[in-house]
Design a protein around this motif. Sequence first.
Motif, mmCIF file in Angstrom:
data_model
loop_
_atom_site.group_PDB
_atom_site.id
_atom_site.type_symbol
_atom_site.label_atom_id
_atom_site.label_comp_id
_atom_site.label_asym_id
_atom_site.label_seq_id
_atom_site.Cartn_x
_atom_site.Cartn_y
_atom_site.Cartn_z
ATOM 1 N N THR A 148 9.226 -0.257 1.969
ATOM 2 C CA THR A 148 7.852 -0.879 2.718
ATOM 3 C C THR A 148 7.096 0.357 3.132
ATOM 4 O O THR A 148 7.544 1.578 2.908
ATOM 5 C CB THR A 148 8.469 -1.592 3.982
ATOM 6 O OG1 THR A 148 8.850 -0.637 5.032
ATOM 7 C CG2 THR A 148 9.470 -2.498 3.845
ATOM 8 N N GLU A 149 6.107 0.092 3.571
ATOM 9 C CA GLU A 149 4.913 1.246 4.136
ATOM 10 C C GLU A 149 5.485 2.021 5.188
ATOM 11 O O GLU A 149 5.218 3.179 5.179
ATOM 12 C CB GLU A 149 3.626 0.564 4.523
ATOM 13 C CG GLU A 149 2.925 0.048 3.477
ATOM 14 C CD GLU A 149 1.544 -0.810 3.858
ATOM 15 O OE1 GLU A 149 0.957 -0.050 4.646
ATOM 16 O OE2 GLU A 149 1.102 -1.626 3.203
ATOM 17 N N ALA A 150 6.384 1.579 5.783
ATOM 18 C CA ALA A 150 7.025 2.356 6.869
ATOM 19 C C ALA A 150 8.044 3.425 6.155
ATOM 20 O O ALA A 150 8.331 4.470 6.979
ATOM 21 C CB ALA A 150 8.181 1.516 7.718
ATOM 22 N N ASP A 151 8.536 3.395 4.980
ATOM 23 C CA ASP A 151 9.149 4.279 4.351
ATOM 24 C C ASP A 151 8.487 5.327 3.562
ATOM 25 O O ASP A 151 9.356 6.278 2.942
ATOM 26 C CB ASP A 151 10.290 3.484 3.410
ATOM 27 C CG ASP A 151 11.200 2.363 4.054
ATOM 28 O OD1 ASP A 151 11.419 2.371 4.870
ATOM 29 O OD2 ASP A 151 11.109 1.129 3.314
ATOM 30 N N ILE A 152 7.209 5.391 3.755
ATOM 31 C CA ILE A 152 6.710 6.345 2.994
ATOM 32 C C ILE A 152 6.876 7.699 3.526
ATOM 33 O O ILE A 152 6.921 8.518 2.562
ATOM 34 C CB ILE A 152 4.980 6.017 3.256
ATOM 35 C CG1 ILE A 152 4.757 4.853 2.253
ATOM 36 C CG2 ILE A 152 4.133 7.157 2.483
ATOM 37 C CD1 ILE A 152 3.205 4.346 2.719
ATOM 38 N N SER A 153 6.823 7.830 4.605
ATOM 39 C CA SER A 153 7.274 9.238 5.138
ATOM 40 C C SER A 153 8.677 9.842 4.720
ATOM 41 O O SER A 153 8.667 11.107 4.223
ATOM 42 C CB SER A 153 7.139 9.449 6.592
ATOM 43 O OG SER A 153 5.965 9.188 7.160
ATOM 44 N N MET A 154 9.477 9.027 4.815
ATOM 45 C CA MET A 154 10.874 9.517 4.309
ATOM 46 C C MET A 154 10.826 9.458 2.967
ATOM 47 O O MET A 154 11.587 10.569 2.303
ATOM 48 C CB MET A 154 12.067 8.206 4.782
ATOM 49 C CG MET A 154 13.285 8.649 4.204
ATOM 50 S SD MET A 154 13.860 10.264 5.135
ATOM 51 C CE MET A 154 14.393 9.667 6.728
ATOM 52 N N LEU A 155 10.120 8.794 2.044
ATOM 53 C CA LEU A 155 10.104 8.895 0.538
ATOM 54 C C LEU A 155 9.225 10.177 0.346
ATOM 55 O O LEU A 155 9.851 11.119 -0.551
ATOM 56 C CB LEU A 155 9.665 7.721 -0.132
ATOM 57 C CG LEU A 155 9.534 7.930 -1.680
ATOM 58 C CD1 LEU A 155 10.972 8.134 -2.287
ATOM 59 C CD2 LEU A 155 9.016 6.595 -2.172
ATOM 60 N N ASN B 273 0.929 -1.151 -0.065
ATOM 61 C CA ASN B 273 -0.042 -0.082 -0.050
ATOM 62 C C ASN B 273 0.906 1.214 -0.204
ATOM 63 O O ASN B 273 0.865 2.284 0.992
ATOM 64 C CB ASN B 273 -0.860 0.109 1.167
ATOM 65 C CG ASN B 273 -1.907 0.939 1.353
ATOM 66 O OD1 ASN B 273 -2.292 1.651 0.025
ATOM 67 N ND2 ASN B 273 -2.449 1.504 2.113
ATOM 68 N N ILE B 274 1.624 1.281 -0.812
ATOM 69 C CA ILE B 274 2.902 2.538 -1.081
ATOM 70 C C ILE B 274 2.146 3.616 -2.064
ATOM 71 O O ILE B 274 2.052 3.408 -3.195
ATOM 72 C CB ILE B 274 4.047 1.818 -1.653
ATOM 73 C CG1 ILE B 274 4.660 0.811 -0.929
ATOM 74 C CG2 ILE B 274 5.073 3.179 -1.584
ATOM 75 C CD1 ILE B 274 5.581 0.898 0.094
ATOM 76 N N LYS B 275 1.379 4.858 -1.136
ATOM 77 C CA LYS B 275 1.007 5.715 -1.747
ATOM 78 C C LYS B 275 1.486 7.134 -1.521
ATOM 79 O O LYS B 275 1.545 7.150 -0.342
ATOM 80 C CB LYS B 275 -0.736 5.687 -1.859
ATOM 81 C CG LYS B 275 -1.086 4.350 -2.498
ATOM 82 C CD LYS B 275 -2.896 4.259 -2.100
ATOM 83 C CE LYS B 275 -3.159 3.064 -2.636
ATOM 84 N NZ LYS B 275 -4.636 2.809 -2.120
ATOM 85 N N PRO B 276 1.525 8.005 -2.351
ATOM 86 C CA PRO B 276 2.193 9.295 -1.922
ATOM 87 C C PRO B 276 1.031 10.188 -1.028
ATOM 88 O O PRO B 276 -0.194 9.995 -1.122
ATOM 89 C CB PRO B 276 1.995 10.067 -3.048
ATOM 90 C CG PRO B 276 1.341 9.486 -4.105
ATOM 91 C CD PRO B 276 1.159 7.950 -3.780
ATOM 92 N N PRO B 277 1.408 10.616 0.083
ATOM 93 C CA PRO B 277 0.647 11.162 1.089
ATOM 94 C C PRO B 277 -0.274 12.257 0.341
ATOM 95 O O PRO B 277 0.510 13.053 -0.546
ATOM 96 C CB PRO B 277 1.711 11.853 2.119
ATOM 97 C CG PRO B 277 2.842 11.112 1.833
ATOM 98 C CD PRO B 277 3.149 10.619 0.643
ATOM 99 N N SER B 278 -1.212 12.604 0.886
ATOM 100 C CA SER B 278 -2.178 13.611 0.103
ATOM 101 C C SER B 278 -1.568 15.101 0.215
ATOM 102 O O SER B 278 -1.861 15.954 -0.475
ATOM 103 C CB SER B 278 -3.704 13.707 0.871
ATOM 104 O OG SER B 278 -3.515 14.131 2.097
ATOM 105 N N TRP B 279 -0.842 15.402 1.367
ATOM 106 C CA TRP B 279 -0.210 16.870 1.346
ATOM 107 C C TRP B 279 0.775 17.314 0.380
ATOM 108 O O TRP B 279 1.375 18.267 0.304
ATOM 109 C CB TRP B 279 0.578 17.024 2.819
ATOM 110 C CG TRP B 279 1.416 16.034 3.459
ATOM 111 C CD1 TRP B 279 1.013 14.654 4.169
ATOM 112 C CD2 TRP B 279 2.832 15.925 3.171
ATOM 113 N NE1 TRP B 279 2.275 13.955 4.232
ATOM 114 C CE2 TRP B 279 3.452 14.896 3.712
ATOM 115 C CE3 TRP B 279 3.695 16.647 2.485
ATOM 116 C CZ2 TRP B 279 4.700 14.485 3.777
ATOM 117 C CZ3 TRP B 279 4.957 16.543 2.483
ATOM 118 C CH2 TRP B 279 5.550 15.362 3.144
#
Length: 171
Positions: free
Chosen positions: A70-77, A41-47
């Motif tokens: 992984t999904e835990a990396d979404i914020s860093m990406l 579930n790797i999707k760009p954040p709405s902000w």
Amino acid sequence: MPRPAKSATLQLIQGNPNKKNTDELEMRAEQEQKMKMRSNNIKPPSWLDKVAKKEFKRIAELLKEVDIITEADISMLAAYCNAYSQYISITKVIEEDGLMVHKDGFDEDGNPIELIGEEHPLLKRQKNFFDQMKSAANDFGLTPSARAKLAITKTQEIREKTAAEKEFDNV
């Protein structure tokens, strides 16, 4: 400052350079595998803005291909992509304004004059965003040197043990 911890799997792949107990490393590697996080579930954040979202999708696809994200990396990406977007925006402004910004002033008689230019004030911010991008890019293996390190690791994993390594293994 101590070095960041390496995963046990990585240490085993690298031939156990720190000469740690192999059984202990293998047990630790099993635990790390159990802790592996999902990546479906790797999707760009709405902000994120439009440019950052586009970069997020592009990089996420590349990272999925090599099973790094992984999904835990979404914020860093997302932070990388936000810095990328800001870097692009600032670069466009600097290109329009020029590297040197000229200010209007007045001579001693009060007549308007153009003063000597000074460095564009956004250059420092541009460098800050570049540094943020570079740091995150290294973490994700997005630079040639970071990929080279990954390739070296994979090569060590694949290569056959030397006679000495076979004989002395974990001594």
